[in-house]
Design an enzyme around this catalytic site. Sequence first.
Site, short mmCIF file in Angstrom:
data_model
loop_
_atom_site.label_atom_id
_atom_site.label_comp_id
_atom_site.label_asym_id
_atom_site.label_seq_id
_atom_site.Cartn_x
_atom_site.Cartn_y
_atom_site.Cartn_z
N GLU A 133 46.26 49.06 42.15
CA GLU A 133 45.12 48.43 42.10
C GLU A 133 44.14 48.83 41.15
O GLU A 133 43.43 48.10 40.39
CB GLU A 133 43.92 48.33 43.58
CG GLU A 133 44.94 47.57 44.47
CD GLU A 133 44.71 46.05 44.23
OE1 GLU A 133 45.82 45.52 43.59
OE2 GLU A 133 44.14 45.29 45.01
N THR A 186 40.02 40.41 37.69
CA THR A 186 39.11 41.24 38.72
C THR A 186 38.29 42.03 37.84
O THR A 186 37.09 42.33 38.22
CB THR A 186 40.05 41.93 39.75
OG1 THR A 186 40.78 41.31 40.45
CG2 THR A 186 39.18 43.02 40.55
N1 HSE Z 1 37.17 43.88 46.46
C1 HSE Z 1 37.86 43.46 45.10
C2 HSE Z 1 36.70 42.79 44.35
C3 HSE Z 1 38.99 42.76 45.61
O1 HSE Z 1 36.23 42.04 44.80
O2 HSE Z 1 36.56 43.14 43.10
C4 HSE Z 1 39.67 42.19 44.36
O3 HSE Z 1 40.74 41.38 44.68
#
Ligand code: HSE
Length: 311
Positions: A133, A186
């Site tokens: 991530e 993201t």
């Molecule tokens: N919590 C993260 C965001 C998840 O909202 O940026 C990304 O899929």
Amino acid sequence: MTQIKLFCPATIANLSCGFDVLGLCLDNAGDEMIVRKVNEKGIRITKITGADLPLETEKNVSGVSAVAMLEAYERDFEPITVGFEIEIYKHIKAGSGIGSSAASSAGAVFGINELLGKPYSRKDLVQFAMQGEKLASGNAHADNVAPALLGGFTLVRSYSPLDIILIDSPEELFATVVHPQIELKTSDARSVLKQTVSLKSAIMQWGNVGGLIAGLYTKDYDLIGRSLHDEIVEPLRSVLIPGFDLIKQTALENGALGSGISGSGPSIFALSRGKETADKIAKAMSEVYEKMNLPYEIHVSKINPDGVRIL
Ligand code: HSE
């Protein structure tokens, strides 16, 4: 065992009030992966279908997660004398908001862990998958990788130290997720966020997180619905998603308990009680995007209690 084939599920992160801490695992949307133990040391991504993603280990989320895990294994246990090959069959589109990178990261570490004789628990694996991530978005959040690995509904109670909690959820709870076919990175969706929140917003947000958890445990669907509210992130991100307000309103009019942005978007989710309502919401959401002439994909899914599983 020298080879393992896996289903790596899609996930919905945030769930409105729980930015970076809440997530749930979907049942019927996900990728497949094959992880193979080989004599040559190291991690090699040997095949990717369904997406234009880098094969280089250090540029691929499954590669960096796997490397993080092997480094930890050598610290925690013994030197590694074997290597691993990874094949990825993508079905979840990158930048869709349903945990595409998390599915690949979770699959890689789960598969290697199985082939090493399960030295780590599923919970232990979260810290390694988070490295994927970090590569994908610049931030090592766990709200997709935790439900992808553990299944069900998960809460990241703390990042330091990492503390992942599995939350009970009612069996009748269904998710409808619509993905308008645009890609939203993201990292871009995070760049629109403010770094501070007002005390007034924070009070509303933590009230709703508590309410959502209580509602899930007590199967109080009205409470779940009332708590699916995002005071902080949704107002800033929803403008990036075509038709967001109309899709959300349509979901609520068709019986959704609540609706919001799935992860960092552009997918939009709705939670409902029972499959019939979830299907009705899917139909109504589809009609909205058809009228807008916007291509979309839609999933109706119960909560997947298992997470990554062996096929
Ligand atoms: N919590 C993260 C965001 C998840 O909202 O940026 C990304 O899929």
